[in-house]
Design a protein around this motif. Structure first.
Motif, PDB file in Angstrom:
ATOM      1  N   LEU A   1       0.856  -1.193   0.000  1.00 55.16           N
ATOM      2  CA  LEU A   1       0.000   0.000   0.000  1.00 55.16           C
ATOM      3  C   LEU A   1       0.886   1.235   0.000  1.00 55.16           C
ATOM      4  N   MET A   2       0.656   2.117  -0.982  1.00 54.40           N
ATOM      5  CA  MET A   2       1.382   3.375  -1.120  1.00 54.40           C
ATOM      6  C   MET A   2       0.516   4.483  -0.545  1.00 54.40           C
ATOM      7  N   VAL A   3       1.031   5.212   0.420  1.00 56.12           N
ATOM      8  CA  VAL A   3       0.289   6.313   1.054  1.00 56.12           C
ATOM      9  C   VAL A   3       0.947   7.624   0.633  1.00 56.12           C
ATOM     10  N   GLU A   4       0.181   8.490  -0.018  1.00 57.71           N
ATOM     11  CA  GLU A   4       0.717   9.785  -0.454  1.00 57.71           C
ATOM     12  C   GLU A   4       0.502  10.803   0.662  1.00 57.71           C
ATOM     13  N   GLN A   5       1.621  11.219   1.249  1.00 53.51           N
ATOM     14  CA  GLN A   5       1.565  12.081   2.435  1.00 53.51           C
ATOM     15  C   GLN A   5       0.752  13.358   2.190  1.00 53.51           C
ATOM     16  N   ALA A   6       0.877  13.904   0.988  1.00 53.60           N
ATOM     17  CA  ALA A   6       0.218  15.179   0.702  1.00 53.60           C
ATOM     18  C   ALA A   6      -1.306  15.051   0.659  1.00 53.60           C
ATOM     19  N   ARG A   7      -1.806  13.823   0.527  1.00 56.56           N
ATOM     20  CA  ARG A   7      -3.258  13.635   0.406  1.00 56.56           C
ATOM     21  C   ARG A   7      -3.925  13.282   1.732  1.00 56.56           C
ATOM     22  N   LEU A   8      -3.148  13.256   2.819  1.00 61.89           N
ATOM     23  CA  LEU A   8      -3.754  12.909   4.111  1.00 61.89           C
ATOM     24  C   LEU A   8      -4.737  13.989   4.542  1.00 61.89           C
ATOM     25  N   PRO A   9      -5.973  13.637   4.849  1.00 63.90           N
ATOM     26  CA  PRO A   9      -6.918  14.639   5.353  1.00 63.90           C
ATOM     27  C   PRO A   9      -6.650  14.919   6.835  1.00 63.90           C
ATOM     28  N   LEU A  10      -6.359  16.160   7.151  1.00 59.83           N
ATOM     29  CA  LEU A  10      -6.039  16.540   8.536  1.00 59.83           C
ATOM     30  C   LEU A  10      -7.121  17.471   9.056  1.00 59.83           C
ATOM     31  N   SER A  11      -7.512  17.309  10.290  1.00 57.66           N
ATOM     32  CA  SER A  11      -8.590  18.146  10.826  1.00 57.66           C
ATOM     33  C   SER A  11      -8.079  19.567  11.047  1.00 57.66           C
ATOM     34  N   ALA A  12      -8.956  20.522  10.822  1.00 58.52           N
ATOM     35  CA  ALA A  12      -8.597  21.929  10.976  1.00 58.52           C
ATOM     36  C   ALA A  12      -8.167  22.240  12.412  1.00 58.52           C
ATOM     37  N   ALA A  13      -8.870  21.660  13.382  1.00 60.90           N
ATOM     38  CA  ALA A  13      -8.518  21.925  14.780  1.00 60.90           C
ATOM     39  C   ALA A  13      -7.135  21.372  15.100  1.00 60.90           C
ATOM     40  N   LEU A  14      -6.840  20.206  14.531  1.00 59.78           N
ATOM     41  CA  LEU A  14      -5.537  19.589  14.769  1.00 59.78           C
ATOM     42  C   LEU A  14      -4.423  20.458  14.184  1.00 59.78           C
TER      43      LEU A  14
END
Lengths: 322, 322
Positions: free
Chosen positions: A231-244
């Motif tokens: 499995l290839m995970v593209e770091q730039a596509r990670l959804p991060l919460s605004a509060a975080l």
């Protein structure tokens, strides 16, 4: 009637203990009895939470009840199952009515939200711990397992990541934050929202799925190993919460998303032809990578180059699989 | 692979974790999946055993594994159910290989004897305790509950009583006895034999049933309350084990049989017309009384006069319902 017998009566009277759909016999006999519609299978999962290991000794009992059941039901969501009921094995040093009332209320709130009933359990004296066993139903052959990911599938997650891990310093009282930042993060920690509807929508579409409890990279590793793919995970596509992001900034937020755990979002592999269909149905899915030939999980930078993932670093309570 | 992950792999490799009949998916995914034949219901029961509360800290791990599963499966017997599988939530202070190997072997032995599979579980760090959830199947509408006893029914038990309670001073090392006395008593404590075949034979015949865990009088009280009848127990008809009589004499043996608990024999009410049929089929049933109008449990002497039952007096570890 002894103190613990009183507690059992107390739980038996809770609204989540009313006999619900699929429950032929609830609390009070040697066993509960469940009915399963023809053509369906029963999904079962057990999780234990130990005080001081999986939650702070001082945890608010309402929030603890809510969280314990949410975490367990998330395993049903990960299989694409519809909840039926749960059993609660509760071990307590003493029967403290205020604590119990709040705990039962938290449990009840999550049970109503997820439409499942308390069907049985056991109350014992000892160091505080909870074991919940959850039951759901899923059409035969359509359960989402970890074993079916195919080369070329998209790797997706069902929502933003990292908030629960980012909340831990707040949970432990080691850090303060403004209410507009703290509240959404604490809610993600204390009130995990099992993605039941999403899991059911993925039946017959996703080729593999699980709920993220150990952290995205670790859990993707389980799918990769069970399915025999990389499995290839593209770091730039990670959804991060605004509060975080507001609390920690981008690097630390990404760290939480990759390695933090406790998200209870679904991660799944999806043949590309199903993506548009699910999005058209209103599902907010985040494509974060893809399955390729090979093994293990690789993190990719914005140029597609492999980078070394950060070590799991934030202080955390173990999740129920520890 | 961490120490606890190793343990999970260890249990997953045990023979009782091989996928058995009715188990579509065993250990290793978010949930296990069970198949249920058409027309059957699923029976579920959960029991927790806490070290120092329900068993001595020094308990032999093989015997503990055997006993923990036997006690849980007895609830399936009490419903007339056929075992399918069980989950194990094991909380341990440390992962000690010798202890774990012996514990798993004891569990395995009882699992093979009762023909059920380990389908999932959780291993956590904390004070030693076990929560087992057992699953069985029973034809719809034929489960033996506690609610159907009718006035005029015979009150029966499935075997002699009191041996496990009589064994406790031996278990705790407070008393010695010759091997021919100690061994059968200790076996009844450490290796309870769930009366599965008897429970299944009673389907459609017994009007109410349970397994005796709290002691005959206390458990008969549960049937009386749930069914709205009085149960008369004739003291002279209590079946007492020979080893128990040899160890304690008649008065104390009777006390163990009435109030001791941990017997895991079935107690049930039976319309008289079914007695000869069951006996002809080879079942060794003991008629110890009858159901009458009224409520509660009465102990009768040899003249049919009510007598006051002895208080529960022997030292005991709590059973799993405490």
């Amino acid at each position: 009637m002894g103190e613990f017998e009183l507690i059992r009566h107390y739980f038996a009277a809770a609204s989540c203990a009313q006999v619900g759909e699929g429950v032929a016999l609830g609390i009070g006999d040697d066993c509960a009895l469940l009915d399963l519609p023809a053509g369906e299978q029963l999904a079962v999962s057990t999780d234990t939470l130990v005080s001081g290991v999986h939650f702070p000794d001082s945890a608010d009992p309402f929030l603890l009840g809510q969280r314990a059941l949410g975490v367990s039901v998330s395993d049903l969501a990960a299989m694409g199952a519809t909840p039926i009921g749960f059993t609660l094995a509760l071990t307590l040093p003493t029967a403290e009515p205020t604590w119990l009332q709040a705990f039962a209320a938290g449990l009840d709130q999550m049970a109503r939200q997820c439409a499942l009933s308390l069907i049985g359990g056991d109350t014992t004296r000892g160091p505080l711990s909870l074991t919940l066993t959850v039951f759901g139903r899923v059409p035969r052959g359509l359960a989402l397992t970890r074993t079916g990911a195919q080369i070329g599938d998209l790797l997706c997650v069902g929502g933003d990541l990292g908030a629960a891990a980012g909340a831990l310093p707040l949970v432990l009282g080691q850090r303060q934050a403004a209410a507009e930042i703290a509240e959404p993060l604490l809610a993600r920690y204390w009130s995990p929202q099992p993605q039941l509807a999403l899991g059911q929508a993925l039946r017959g579409k996703a080729t593999a799925a699980l709920d993220i409890s150990d952290g995205l990279l670790a859990d993707c590793g389980h799918i990769a190993a069970a399915s025999g793919v990389a499995l290839m995970v593209e770091q730039a596509r990670l959804p991060l919460s605004a509060a975080l992001l507001a609390l920690l900034g981008e690097d630390a937020a990404r760290h939480c998303a990759l390695s933090g755990g406790d998200d209870y979002r679904l991660a799944f592999t999806l043949p590309a032809e199903h993506l548009a269909e699910l999005q058209a149905a209103g599902w907010s899915l985040h494509v974060i990578g893809r399955a390729e030939a090979g093994h293990g999980v690789q993190l990719l930078d914005h140029r597609g180059q492999c980078i070394t993932p950060p070590a799991r670093g934030y202080q955390h309570f173990g999740n129920p699989s520890d």
